[in-house]
Design a protein around this motif. Structure first.
Motif, PDB file in Angstrom:
ATOM      1  N   ASN A   4      -0.804  -3.412   9.723  1.00 28.23           N
ATOM      2  CA  ASN A   4      -1.163  -2.706  10.884  1.00 28.23           C
ATOM      3  C   ASN A   4      -2.606  -2.354  10.809  1.00 28.23           C
ATOM      4  N   TRP A   5      -3.209  -1.587  11.501  1.00 28.75           N
ATOM      5  CA  TRP A   5      -4.461  -1.371  11.647  1.00 28.75           C
ATOM      6  C   TRP A   5      -5.182  -0.607  10.482  1.00 28.75           C
ATOM      7  N   VAL A   8      -5.743  -2.958   7.558  1.00 27.47           N
ATOM      8  CA  VAL A   8      -6.901  -3.721   7.767  1.00 27.47           C
ATOM      9  C   VAL A   8      -7.952  -2.720   7.454  1.00 27.47           C
ATOM     10  N   VAL A   9      -8.178  -1.445   7.866  1.00 24.38           N
ATOM     11  CA  VAL A   9      -9.361  -0.591   7.614  1.00 24.38           C
ATOM     12  C   VAL A   9      -9.459  -0.324   6.136  1.00 24.38           C
TER      13      VAL A   9
END
Length: 68
Positions: A4-5, A8-9
């Motif tokens: 999910n985002w 990645v962050v």
């Protein structure tokens, strides 16, 4: 497991932190402090967010280990 985002962050922040620590170790150059000021409020926030990303990555690592 899908990424999910937040995964990645977190990875991006961990890479930024690792590169900064490498520069400190090899060249005594703290890029974050050089850009935002030595232990200014924003520098402390950046360091804290990178630390939280590291803790999150431990949880992510544990989830990946349990899926095997």
């Amino acid at each position: 497991m899908e990424r999910n985002w937040l995964d990645v962050v977190s990875l991006i922040l961990i890479i930024i932190g690792a590169v900064n620590w490498g520069l400190i170790g090899f060249f005594n150059l703290d890029v974050v402090s050089a850009i935002f000021g030595n232990m200014s409020m924003i520098t402390r926030i950046i360091f804290a967010v990178v630390g939280i990303a590291g803790i999150y990555s431990l949880v992510l690592f544990w989830k990946l280990k349990t899926e095997e």
